[in-house]
Enzyme design. Structure first.
Site, PDB file in Angstrom:
ATOM      1  N   HIS A   1       1.786   4.444  -2.863  1.00 20.37           N
ATOM      2  CA  HIS A   1       1.901   5.818  -2.677  1.00 20.37           C
ATOM      3  C   HIS A   1       3.297   6.555  -3.020  1.00 20.37           C
ATOM      4  CE1 HIS A   1      -1.629   5.912  -0.710  1.00 20.37           C
ATOM      5  NE2 HIS A   1      -1.497   5.663   0.324  1.00 20.37           N
TER       6      HIS A   1
ATOM      7  N   HIS B   1       0.885  -1.067  -0.065  1.00 21.10           N
ATOM      8  CA  HIS B   1       0.063  -0.152   0.076  1.00 21.10           C
ATOM      9  C   HIS B   1       0.768   1.379   0.033  1.00 21.10           C
ATOM     10  CE1 HIS B   1      -4.030   1.960   1.380  1.00 21.10           C
ATOM     11  NE2 HIS B   1      -2.917   2.959   1.491  1.00 21.10           N
ATOM     12  N   GLU B   2       1.850   1.266   0.994  1.00 19.84           N
ATOM     13  CA  GLU B   2       2.768   2.515   1.222  1.00 19.84           C
ATOM     14  C   GLU B   2       3.524   2.493  -0.272  1.00 19.84           C
ATOM     15  OE1 GLU B   2       1.660   4.413   3.177  1.00 19.84           O
ATOM     16  OE2 GLU B   2       0.728   3.133   4.396  1.00 19.84           O
TER      17      GLU B   2
END
Length: 366
Positions: A269, A265-266
């Protein structure tokens, strides 16, 4: 017939173990018979509870007296009520009555276990009184009478000490210090485990390795020093900052799989920031990267959604992505105005959801 056979099966080991206590063995057989009756009644439990006080001296050894008493009161009060609502009023459900009978059966099982372990502990204390009354270096003389047995702390005292240690209230300074030391040691262990799992994922997990390779192709290589394991006070499991890289909350991971999803997820980003130079104060930019991260990281796969008790026959993935993106956006002070997060997500959802870069498609099995 199968239930009745249990009485015979358990009778042999009970008779062997408690051959010197035939009356207690008989009480246990009554308890086991009560437990495995095909059509139990309150009278069966009444007989058992009438026999148990014959061995009142083992009450001080019982561990589950508080739980037992509450479970029995629950079952004895609610079972007749649910029966009346189900049979006579027609407004109840058979499952309610069934749940009460399950609690009733569980309390019987717990009672049998507690009786057996309490009697065994009492036998050990009688056989080895010097072990029970540990006097350190001063051994008890074989000619001297053994000191009287001290009863163990009751349920209330044990629970009080547990909550004192847990909350740190009403504890001596030395014990408070010990609690602080244990907390520090636990944090070190969490960080060590987090670092080990992070390194393992960066070496072996295909999605993480793929994302790291794509980041390097963009000219934004992510190394171990850019992914930090630190303890966190809030409930999040990770975060990304353009200045500080990725943070993994070492004390909030339930499994390696949980960390895998968080790290992926990160990394989405980080990929978006490197490729598009996002402005996180812009709600549309932030909404787009949150949509992509929720969709591509595995945060909305079917297993995680089932664990969250979210079910739908169609478009469950899209609903999850929207929900998770809105939650993340609401934590951004720039997008915390009422309705701002929902508006931003809805505005960019279609285009950002379709953008699966650097992947070819959404990997639902991740």
């Amino acid at each position: 017939m199968a239930f009745q056979l249990h009485t015979l099966i358990f009778a042999i080991p009970v008779a062997i173990r408690f051959q010197e206590r035939p009356l207690f063995a008989a009480v246990l057989i009554v308890a086991i018979t009560t437990l495995f009756k095909s059509y139990p009644s309150v009278a069966d439990m009444s007989l058992l509870l009438g026999l148990v006080p014959l061995y009142y001296e083992i009450f001080k050894y019982m561990r589950y007296a508080f739980v037992l008493s509450n479970a029995m009161v629950y079952a004895l009060v609610l079972a007749p009520l649910f029966w009346h609502l189900w049979i006579y009023q027609g407004s109840g459900n058979a499952n309610f009555f069934y749940a009460a009978t399950l609690v009733y059966a569980a309390s019987q099982i717990l009672l049998v276990i507690d009786l057996v372990q309490s009697m065994i502990r009492r036998d050990i204390d009688e056989a080895y009184p010097s072990e029970r009354n540990n006097l350190g270096d001063h051994a008890v003389s074989s000619n001297a009478p053994a000191p009287p047995l001290e009863p163990e702390a009751g349920t209330y005292d044990r629970m009080s000490r547990f909550f004192q240690r847990y909350t740190g209230m009403a504890l001596p300074a030395a014990q408070t210090l010990d609690k602080q030391t244990l907390t520090a040691e636990r944090r070190k262990a969490d960080i060590k485990k987090c670092v080990e799992n992070r390194d393992y994922l960066m070496r072996n997990n295909p999605i993480i390795v793929f994302m790291l390779d794509e980041m390097e192709k963009l000219g934004c290589p992510f190394k171990r020093e850019h992914i930090r394991c630190t303890p966190c006070d809030d409930l999040r499991s990770g975060g990304f900052s353009p200045d500080r890289g990725i943070q993994l909350c070492a004390n909030h991971f339930m499994s390696t799989s949980h960390m895998k999803v968080t790290l992926a997820h990160e990394l989405v980003h980080a990929y978006d920031h490197c490729r598009f130079n996002m402005d996180l104060s812009n709600c549309l930019h932030h909404a787009c990267t949150e949509i992509r991260a929720a969709s591509l990281s595995g945060d909305c796969n079917i297993i995680r959604e089932m664990n969250r008790r979210n079910y739908a026959l169609s478009k469950q993935h899209q609903a999850c992505v929207k929900r998770r993106a809105i939650l993340s956006l609401k934590a951004n002070p720039c997008c915390s105005a009422p309705g701002a997060a929902e508006e931003a997500v809805n505005k960019v959802f279609k285009s950002c959801f379709r953008d699966t870069r650097p992947f070819d498609e959404i990997y639902f099995g991740f």
